[in-house]
Write a protein that holds these residues in place. Structure first.
Motif, mmCIF file in Angstrom:
data_model
loop_
_atom_site.group_PDB
_atom_site.id
_atom_site.type_symbol
_atom_site.label_atom_id
_atom_site.label_comp_id
_atom_site.label_asym_id
_atom_site.label_seq_id
_atom_site.Cartn_x
_atom_site.Cartn_y
_atom_site.Cartn_z
ATOM 1 N N THR A 706 0.829 -1.212 0.000
ATOM 2 C CA THR A 706 0.000 0.000 0.000
ATOM 3 C C THR A 706 0.860 1.257 0.000
ATOM 4 N N GLU A 707 1.891 1.275 0.832
ATOM 5 C CA GLU A 707 2.766 2.445 0.885
ATOM 6 C C GLU A 707 3.487 2.652 -0.440
ATOM 7 N N GLU A 708 3.910 1.562 -1.054
ATOM 8 C CA GLU A 708 4.591 1.661 -2.354
ATOM 9 C C GLU A 708 3.639 2.236 -3.405
ATOM 10 N N TRP A 709 2.387 1.769 -3.419
ATOM 11 C CA TRP A 709 1.406 2.250 -4.390
ATOM 12 C C TRP A 709 1.062 3.720 -4.155
ATOM 13 N N LYS A 710 0.926 4.095 -2.879
ATOM 14 C CA LYS A 710 0.619 5.502 -2.579
ATOM 15 C C LYS A 710 1.760 6.415 -3.015
ATOM 16 N N SER A 711 2.983 5.960 -2.783
ATOM 17 C CA SER A 711 4.141 6.744 -3.208
ATOM 18 C C SER A 711 4.144 6.905 -4.733
ATOM 19 N N TRP A 712 3.877 5.808 -5.439
ATOM 20 C CA TRP A 712 3.808 5.884 -6.910
ATOM 21 C C TRP A 712 2.712 6.858 -7.352
ATOM 22 N N TRP A 713 1.575 6.796 -6.699
ATOM 23 C CA TRP A 713 0.459 7.680 -7.075
ATOM 24 C C TRP A 713 0.835 9.140 -6.861
#
Length: 737
Positions: A706-713
Motif C-alpha cells: 500500500t505504501e509503495e502504491w501511494k508513493s507511486w500515485w
C-alpha cells in the motif's frame, strides 16, 4: 472493622505482573460513596486525580483480594492511567500491598479486558467496610487532540462516566441480581483556570476564585458516576415556570439557537416531568460541547456537540439527551437489555414529546428518521452487510449494530406498543414503571413484566422484537369488490411475508373519504377481511405514514419523497442513503445533488477547507468514489474523473485500514464477498498498473504494498489520465442496480 488503603496511581514505569487468562470471580463489593478531587492541566493534557472510594463487603464470604477497574472495560484508547503503588493503612500501621494486573474475558461480552487484583493482608469479612484512597494521573497521548483534555475551539476537559475514569470495584453481572455498586453518591472538588467554567452532573455547592484559580465543590443529585466538563464556555441562564435552564456553549451561533428554543426545551422537560417520575432539583444544564461525538445524557441536563445544532430540527438530539435524566440516570439499567432501557427509551421519549409540542407532522419526520437509520441505512445502502440486529445484546451479534438498533428500531417498538395499548393506558404504564424503579437499577425483565401486567398480549411482541431480528412484511395480496343493494362489499386479503406478527396502521381510501384502521397479520400467512361500505373502496394503504416497523422495500422511493431530510441535521452519513436511493431509482442527477449537499454540510461540520486531505478523512474518500459512479451514470465523465482522482488514495488505504474498508463497503459500491480483489480491479482498470495483492501475505506485507502504491500515485500516477472507459466496463458487473 474499618480499614484504609492508600493507592498511588501514575502513568510512569509499572512494577506489577500482568497475568493473562485468569477467570474473574463474582465478588459483590459495593462502592457506596466517592470523594473526588481533580486538577486539570490544560497545557500538559493531564488531570491529577485524588479519589476516595468507600466500599463494603456485600457478600457472604470473606475476601482475600479485591478487583478494581480503571480505564479498562470501556474502550478509551486516548487515555491511560495505571496503578504504580498500593499502600494499605490499617489502624496504626501501613504496609505495601501486592497486586497484579489481570487480562481476562469478563462475562460473554467484554473480551480481553484488564483490571487489577489487590491482595489484602487480612481478609475482608462480610459486612466489613473499607476505604481506598487513589492518587493517579489521567494522561492523554502526545498528539494535540486527545482525551481527557480535548484540544479544539475551545480546549475542553471531557470526562464521561462511560470512560470509567474513576476506579470501580469490578463485579461481573449475576443474572437476577442488581449490581448496586453502580449507584454511589459522590462529592467533587475541581480546581481550574479562572477564565474557564466547569459543569458536573450534580448540584453546585460553592465556587470560589483565588489567584487566578477557580475551585468548585459539587455533589450528586442522583446516585451514579459523574460526567465532568470544563472549558471557556459562553453561558446563558433562562428562567422557566418550574425549572431554570443553564446553557454552556463552545460556539455563539449554537448558543443563540438553543436560547431561541428555550421555551420549547422547557416544554420538553415539563413533558418528561409529567409523564415520568419527578426530577431532582429545578436546574437543568445543556452543554454544547467542543468535543465531537454527538451527545450524551447527564444528570439534570444534556451534552450535545455544538456543531450538531444548526436548526430547529436538531431539537430531537437535545430532547434525546435530556431524556437520559430519566432513562439512564434516575432509572439506570444493567444486563444485556441495558441499551433498550436507555437509548430506546430516550429516543422514544424525544419523539413522543416533540409529537405533543410540535405537532404530528413534525413528529412523523422524527419517526421516519428512526426508520431510515435502522432500516434503510442498513438495508438499502448496505444490502450486503449484516443488516438486522436484535435489541438485546447477544453473543453472536456485533455490539455496535445492537447499539444502533436501540437508537432507531427501539423507539419504533415502543411506538407500536403505545399504538396497540392506546396512549392513555401506555402513559399510565410508563409513569408507574418510572415511579416504581426511581433511583434503582432495572433489568429488561423488569420492564417486560411491567408491560405485560398492563397488557398480556404484549409479551409475544416484545420477545419478537427485543430478541429477534425479523420484521413483518405486510402488503395487500388481493382485493375484490361486489356491489350490493346497500352499498359495497369488499374482500381484501393481507399477506405477511415476514416470519413474525405484523401490527400495522391502515388507511382505507374511497372516492372522497379516508378512514384509518389497524390490521394484525401473523407471520408467513394471509388474513382476509370483509368491509361493508357505502362508497366503493379504491385502495388500502398499509403504514400510510411510513413510520412503523413494517418493511416494504418497494416503497423506498416513496419513503424518501415523503421524508424531509432536514430532520437528520448534520448526520450526513445517513443522508448518503438518499443519494443511493435516487441512484437505484435511475435518477443519478438527484443522487449527485443530494450527495454534493452532504459534502457541503460535512465541510461545515468538520471545518475542512479543501479536498486535499480527503483521503485522511474516514468518510470523504468513500463517498467521493460513490459520487463518481453517480456522475458516470449521468454521463458526466470529467466530473467522475475528478472525484476518482481524489478517491484513489482512500481506496489504496482501505486495503489495510479496517474503518475505511467498512465505510466504503457501506456505500454499497464494493463487492463485500471479495473487497480486496474488487478494489484491486478498480485501481488497475483506472491506472493501467497492476494492483493485485499476492495470496496469503501478512498484514505488514500488505501495508508495504500500500505504501509503495501511494508513493507511486503521489509522484507519478496522479499526473496521468484515468481510463474511464475500462473502468466503466468493470461497472457493468458491480454494483448492480
Amino acid at each position: 472493622m474499618l480499614r484504609y488503603l492508600f493507592l498511588v496511581v501514575t502513568v510512569i514505569s509499572l512494577h506489577f505482573q500482568i497475568n493473562h487468562g485468569q477467570p474473574l470471580q463474582e465478588f459483590p463489593i459495593t462502592a457506596y460513596d466517592y470523594q473526588i478531587k481533580l486538577v486539570p492541566d490544560f497545557s500538559g493534557n493531564t488531570v491529577e486525580s485524588f479519589v476516595t472510594v468507600h466500599c463494603f463487603n456485600d457478600s457472604a464470604i470473606s475476601l482475600e483480594f479485591l478487583h478494581f477497574a480503571l480505564l479498562t472495560i470501556t474502550d478509551v484508547r486516548e487515555m491511560n492511567a495505571d496503578i504504580h503503588e498500593v499502600i494499605i493503612e490499617e489502624e496504626l500501621k501501613s504496609y505495601p500491598a501486592e497486586f497484579e494486573r489481570i487480562t481476562s474475558d469478563i462475562g460473554q461480552y467484554y473480551k480481553n479486558c484488564s483490571y487489577y487484583r489487590i491482595y489484602l493482608e487480612n481478609p475482608l469479612n462480610p459486612g466489613d467496610t473499607i476505604m481506598l484512597n487513589f492518587h493517579y494521573t489521567l494522561k492523554g497521548k502526545e498528539q494535540d487532540e486527545c482525551l481527557p483534555l480535548k484540544r479544539g475551539l475551545p480546549d475542553e476537559l471531557y470526562l464521561l462516566s462511560d470512560f470509567q475514569w474513576l476506579p470501580q470495584p469490578l463485579v461481573a453481572w449475576i443474572p437476577g441480581q442488581s449490581p448496586d455498586d453502580y449507584k454511589p453518591t459522590w462529592n467533587l472538588a475541581i480546581q481550574y483556570p479562572a477564565s474557564y467554567t466547569a459543569i458536573a452532573g450534580g448540584q453546585l455547592l460553592s465556587r470560589t476564585v483565588s489567584n487566578g484559580i477557580k475551585t468548585d465543590v459539587w455533589k450528586s443529585l442522583l446516585n451514579g458516576f459523574p460526567e465532568i466538563f470544563c472549558a471557556e464556555y459562553l453561558t446563558k441562564v433562562e428562567k422557566g415556570n418550574q425549572f431554570d435552564l443553564e446553557i454552556y456553549s463552545a460556539g455563539k451561533k449554537s448558543l443563540d439557537l438553543i436560547d431561541s428554543l428555550s421555551a420549547r426545551i422547557f416544554d420538553i422537560i415539563e413533558y418528561y416531568s409529567h409523564h415520568y417520575c419527578s426530577p431532582e432539583g429545578n436546574i437543568f444544564r445543556i452543554v454544547l460541547s467542543a468535543t465531537p461525538g454527538g451527545g450524551h445524557g447527564i444528570a439534570m441536563g444534556a451534552l450535545v456537540d455544538y456543531r450538531m445544532i444548526s436548526s430547529i430540527y436538531n431539537i430531537e438530539t437535545v430532547a434525546h439527551e435530556l431524556a437520559h435524566t430519566w432513562w439512564g440516570e434516575k432509572i439506570s439499567s444493567y444486563g444485556p437489555g441495558t441499551k433498550f432501557l436507555r437509548e430506546a427509551m430516550a429516543s422514544f421519549s424525544a419523539a413522543a414529546s416533540i409529537e405533543q409540542i410540535f405537532g404530528q407532522s413534525f413528529a412523523d419526520n422524527i419517526w421516519r428518521s428512526y426508520k431510515i437509520r435502522f432500516l434503510y441505512d442498513y438495508y438499502l445502502s448496505a444490502n450486503h452487510m449484516q443488516a438486522q440486529f436484535p435489541l438485546i445484546l447477544l453473543p453472536e451479534y456485533n455490539h455496535r449494530g445492537v447499539l444502533q438498533a436501540n437508537y432507531t428500531k427501539g423507539p419504533l417498538v415502543l411506538k407500536t406498543i403505545r399504538d396497540l395499548m392506546g396512549p392513555g393506558k401506555f402513559d399510565l404504564m410508563m409513569k408507574s414503571f418510572s415511579t416504581e424503579f426511581e433511583n434503582k437499577n432495572v433489568a429488561i425483565s423488569d420492564f417486560m413484566d411491567h408491560v405485560v401486567s398492563y397488557d398480556g398480549t404484549m409479551e409475544e411482541l416484545l420477545r419478537n422484537y427485543l430478541w429477534g431480528v425479523d420484521l413483518p412484511i405486510c402488503h395487500v395480496a388481493n382485493l375484490t369488490t361486489t356491489e350490493t343493494a346497500d352499498g359495497f362489499e369488499t374482500r381484501v386479503t393481507y399477506k405477511n411475508d415476514g416470519t413474525i406478527n405484523g401490527y400495522c396502521s391502515l388507511q382505507i381510501q374511497s372516492h372522497d373519504q379516508i378512514r384509518p384502521d389497524w390490521i394484525s397479520v401473523p407471520g408467513k400467512s394471509d388474513t382476509a377481511i370483509i368491509y361493508i361500505t357505502d362508497q366503493k373502496i379504491t385502495n388500502f394503504l398499509i403504514d400510510p405514514d411510513l413510520t412503523q416497523l413494517n418493511h416494504a422495500p418497494e416503497r423506498a422511493a416513496e419513503f424518501w419523497m415523503k421524508f424531509d431530510d432536514e430532520y437528520l441535521g448534520v448526520r450526513w452519513w445517513y443522508r448518503y442513503n438518499k443519494s443511493y436511493a435516487f441512484y437505484l431509482d435511475g435518477k443519478p442527477e438527484m443522487a449527485i445533488d443530494n450527495l454534493s449537499d452532504c459534502f457541503t454540510r460535512y465541510f461545515q461540520y468538520t471545518n475542512l477547507s479543501s479536498w486535499e486531505n480527503a483521503s485522511d478523512d474516514i468518510f470523504l474518500g468513500a463517498y467521493l468514489y460513490a459520487r463518481a459512479i453517480f456522475y458516470l451514470e449521468a454521463h458526466q465523465n470529467e466530473k467522475a474523473r475528478d472525484d476518482l482522482k481524489m478517491a484513489i488514495p482512500y481506496l489504496m488505504e482501505s486495503f489495510t485500514d479496517r474503518i475505511k474498508k467498512r465505510v466504503i463497503l457501506l456505500t454499497g459500491m464494493i463487492n463485500k464477498d471479495d473487497p480486496n480483489n474488487h478494489i484491486s480491479a478498480i485501481l488497475s482498470s483506472l491506472t493501467g498498473k497492476d494492483f493485485s495483492l499476492p495470496d496469503g501475505i501478512s498484514e505488514e506485507e500488505t501495508k508495504s504494498y500500500t505504501e509503495e502504491w501511494k508513493s507511486w500515485w503521489n509522484e507519478e500516477g496522479q499526473k496521468g489520465n484515468l481510463n474511464i472507459e475500462a473502468y466503466s466496463g468493470l461497472l457493468h458487473n458491480y454494483p448492480a442496480k
